[in-house]
Write an enzyme that holds these catalytic residues in place. Structure first.
Site, PDB file in Angstrom:
ATOM      1  N   ARG A  45       0.871  -1.184   0.000  1.00 53.52           N
ATOM      2  CA  ARG A  45       0.000   0.000   0.000  1.00 53.52           C
ATOM      3  C   ARG A  45       0.898   1.221   0.000  1.00 53.52           C
ATOM      4  NH1 ARG A  45       2.396   1.822   3.827  1.00 53.52           N
ATOM      5  NH2 ARG A  45       0.890   3.507   3.819  1.00 53.52           N
ATOM      6  N   GLY A  46       0.279   2.401  -0.103  1.00 52.36           N
ATOM      7  CA  GLY A  46       1.073   3.621  -0.237  1.00 52.36           C
ATOM      8  C   GLY A  46       1.168   3.959  -1.720  1.00 52.36           C
ATOM      9  N   ALA A  47       0.867   5.218  -2.063  1.00 48.40           N
ATOM     10  CA  ALA A  47       0.698   5.588  -3.470  1.00 48.40           C
ATOM     11  C   ALA A  47       1.871   5.188  -4.387  1.00 48.40           C
ATOM     12  CB  ALA A  47       0.398   7.083  -3.558  1.00 48.40           C
ATOM     13  N   ARG A  88      -7.398  -0.002  -6.809  1.00 46.13           N
ATOM     14  CA  ARG A  88      -7.672   1.065  -5.829  1.00 46.13           C
ATOM     15  C   ARG A  88      -7.862   2.388  -6.594  1.00 46.13           C
ATOM     16  NH1 ARG A  88      -4.192   1.175  -0.523  1.00 46.13           N
ATOM     17  NH2 ARG A  88      -6.126   2.156   0.199  1.00 46.13           N
ATOM     18  N   GLN A 197      -1.829   2.159  10.004  1.00 51.99           N
ATOM     19  CA  GLN A 197      -0.541   2.250   9.291  1.00 51.99           C
ATOM     20  C   GLN A 197       0.505   2.985  10.129  1.00 51.99           C
ATOM     21  OE1 GLN A 197      -3.519   2.903   7.917  1.00 51.99           O
ATOM     22  NE2 GLN A 197      -3.589   2.456   5.744  1.00 51.99           N
ATOM     23  N   ASP A 238      -1.882  10.981  -1.786  1.00 51.63           N
ATOM     24  CA  ASP A 238      -2.277   9.969  -2.778  1.00 51.63           C
ATOM     25  C   ASP A 238      -2.626  10.601  -4.118  1.00 51.63           C
ATOM     26  OD1 ASP A 238      -2.882   8.721   0.001  1.00 51.63           O
ATOM     27  OD2 ASP A 238      -2.643   7.087  -1.442  1.00 51.63           O
ATOM     28  N   ASN A 248      -5.119  12.457   1.081  1.00 49.20           N
ATOM     29  CA  ASN A 248      -4.224  11.562   1.815  1.00 49.20           C
ATOM     30  C   ASN A 248      -5.087  10.763   2.785  1.00 49.20           C
ATOM     31  OD1 ASN A 248      -1.535  10.576   2.397  1.00 49.20           O
ATOM     32  ND2 ASN A 248      -1.671  11.631   4.358  1.00 49.20           N
ATOM     33  N   LYS A 249      -4.444   9.915   3.550  1.00 54.46           N
ATOM     34  CA  LYS A 249      -5.154   9.024   4.470  1.00 54.46           C
ATOM     35  C   LYS A 249      -6.176   9.756   5.320  1.00 54.46           C
ATOM     36  CE  LYS A 249      -4.954   5.519   4.621  1.00 54.46           C
ATOM     37  NZ  LYS A 249      -5.970   4.686   3.906  1.00 54.46           N
TER      38      LYS A 249
HETATM   39  O1  MRU Z   1      -4.468   3.162   2.233  1.00 59.61           O
HETATM   40  P1  MRU Z   1      -2.983   3.355   2.131  1.00 59.61           P
HETATM   41  O2  MRU Z   1      -2.230   2.755   3.262  1.00 59.61           O
HETATM   42  O3  MRU Z   1      -2.461   2.948   0.776  1.00 59.61           O
HETATM   43  O4  MRU Z   1      -2.799   4.931   2.234  1.00 59.61           O
HETATM   44  C1  MRU Z   1      -1.499   5.463   2.203  1.00 59.61           C
HETATM   45  C2  MRU Z   1      -1.444   6.912   2.389  1.00 59.61           C
HETATM   46  O5  MRU Z   1      -2.441   7.585   2.544  1.00 59.61           O
HETATM   47  C3  MRU Z   1      -0.094   7.538   2.274  1.00 59.61           C
HETATM   48  O6  MRU Z   1       0.024   8.624   3.121  1.00 59.61           O
HETATM   49  C4  MRU Z   1       0.115   8.005   0.826  1.00 59.61           C
HETATM   50  O7  MRU Z   1      -0.142   6.962  -0.058  1.00 59.61           O
HETATM   51  C5  MRU Z   1       1.468   8.544   0.600  1.00 59.61           C
HETATM   52  S1  MRU Z   1       2.666   7.268   0.594  1.00 59.61           S
HETATM   53  C6  MRU Z   1       4.183   7.906   0.240  1.00 59.61           C
END
Ligand code: MRU
Length: 349
Positions: A45-47, A88, A197, A238, A248-249
């Site tokens: 996970r993470g963009a 996603r 996370q 994201d 973002n999250k």
């Molecule tokens: O749902 P996730 O864990 O994929 O969400 C991740 C985030 O919101 C991060 O902050 C974002 O992707 C930036 S990662 C460098």
């Protein structure tokens, strides 16, 4: 460096982020459908990590095709891209990476390249994205380090670290960069309900680097800010709209408002691939709604009464007006973002 994901001769290998921090186990995806599954189930996970994973998924799909010619492979290539793009919806890096793979395919197939050449070039492109992501994170870290306090507390939300990228991280890259410059940073990591996370992943990777870290519940940030324990906030993104609004999250938006109220700078750290100039404002960013079980249950135990209503948006949008600066590998953007984005694109294309 934490091996978030890597290409191997047998497939794409991922550290299983659903098991961290208690178990360090790995998942090997041997076909593109498994790569899609790994993204959907948040093993990765993470963009930026999602984007490179999808690119490797496309390369894996091409490698394992039974098609004999480019023409025969073309419908399958479309199928591979469609499946990976449906994993996603919010992180634009996913679509950016797949579009890059599509551009390679279109260019080579229209110039009559053999299927073998296309397979090689798709893999080379995915590996290039992987290396570029690490280099970009290091550049983000170097630019952003100057914005961090010499001594003080820095709050982060979710995980925008090595685990969310191919290594080093964006928001955590800025913190790593500051620590490498000799700054004495104490990180406050929001636990980040419901997927945790922050509590699980940010805490785990910062502890591995011996960076002092304290985990707090999401509802505690205001008190710490009021007590003067937080000098800056840095988070990832994201998708950043053309006007600077940043998805973002979930929970990031409230942190930004709290930071503004307490006079604390609020920074977004993200690679250029997270910027979506085709999306005019944050209101137009698609927000993923995840399964209610992430909210109703924890560790296999039910927390809420049967039948209660649940909402679980995975992301929120922080309006540009709350963002002190956006830190990218090309440099630091300041408001008005629609202009600074345009200027930086011209200066550093
Ligand atoms: O749902 P996730 O864990 O994929 O969400 C991740 C985030 O919101 C991060 O902050 C974002 O992707 C930036 S990662 C460098």
């Amino acid at each position: 460096m934490i091996p978030t994901l890597e290409w191997t001769s047998d497939g794409v290998r991922f550290i299983d982020q659903t098991k961290l921090p208690l178990e360090e186990t790995y998942v090997l995806a041997t076909n593109y459908q498994q790569v899609a599954d790994v993204i959907v189930t948040m093993v990765v996970r993470g963009a930026p990590a999602i984007g490179v994973s999808a690119a490797m998924g496309v390369a894996l799909g091409a490698k394992s095709t039974t098609a004999l010619t480019t023409e025969e492979f073309t419908p399958e290539f479309d199928q591979i891209c469609t499946l990976l793009a449906a994993t996603r919806p919010t992180a634009v890096n996913l679509f950016w990476a797949i579009d890059r793979m599509k551009a390679i395919f279109t260019q080579l197939s229209s110039s009559g390249a053999t299927l073998h050449d296309i397979q090689q070039s798709l893999l080379a492109e995915a590996l290039k994205m992987y290396d570029q992501d690490i280099a970009d994170c290091k550049a983000i870290g170097a630019h952003g380090a100057h914005l961090m306090p010499d001594v003080g507390g820095v709050l982060t939300h979710c995980n925008a670290g090595a685990l969310a990228t191919c290594g080093y991280g964006t928001a955590l890259g800025v913190i790593r960069g500051a620590v490498e410059q000799g700054k004495q940073i104490h990180v406050f990591a929001d636990e980040t309900r419901p997927f945790l996370q922050g509590a699980r992943l940010t805490a785990w990777e910062l502890m591995a680097d011996n960076i002092p870290t304290t985990v707090l519940c999401d509802n505690m940030a205001a008190v710490l800010m009021r007590q003067g324990r937080i000098q800056a906030v840095v988070v990832g993104a994201d998708r950043i709209a053309a006007n600077g609004d940043a998805a973002n999250k979930i929970g990031t938006y409230s942190v930004a408002i709290l930071a503004r109220e307490h006079g604390i700078p609020f920074y977004i750290a993200a690679p250029w691939s997270t910027i979506d100039r085709a999306t005019a404002t944050g209101d137009l960013i698609p927000i993923e709604e995840r399964a209610s079980i992430e909210v109703t249950h924890h560790g296999g135990k039910q927390l809420t009464p049967h039948g209660v209503g649940i909402c679980n948006p995975a992301f929120d949008v922080t309006p540009a007006k709350y963002i002190t600066a956006i830190i990218t590998e090309r440099g630091i953007l300041r408001a008005p973002y629609s202009q600074s984005l345009q200027v930086m694109e011209l200066v550093t294309p």
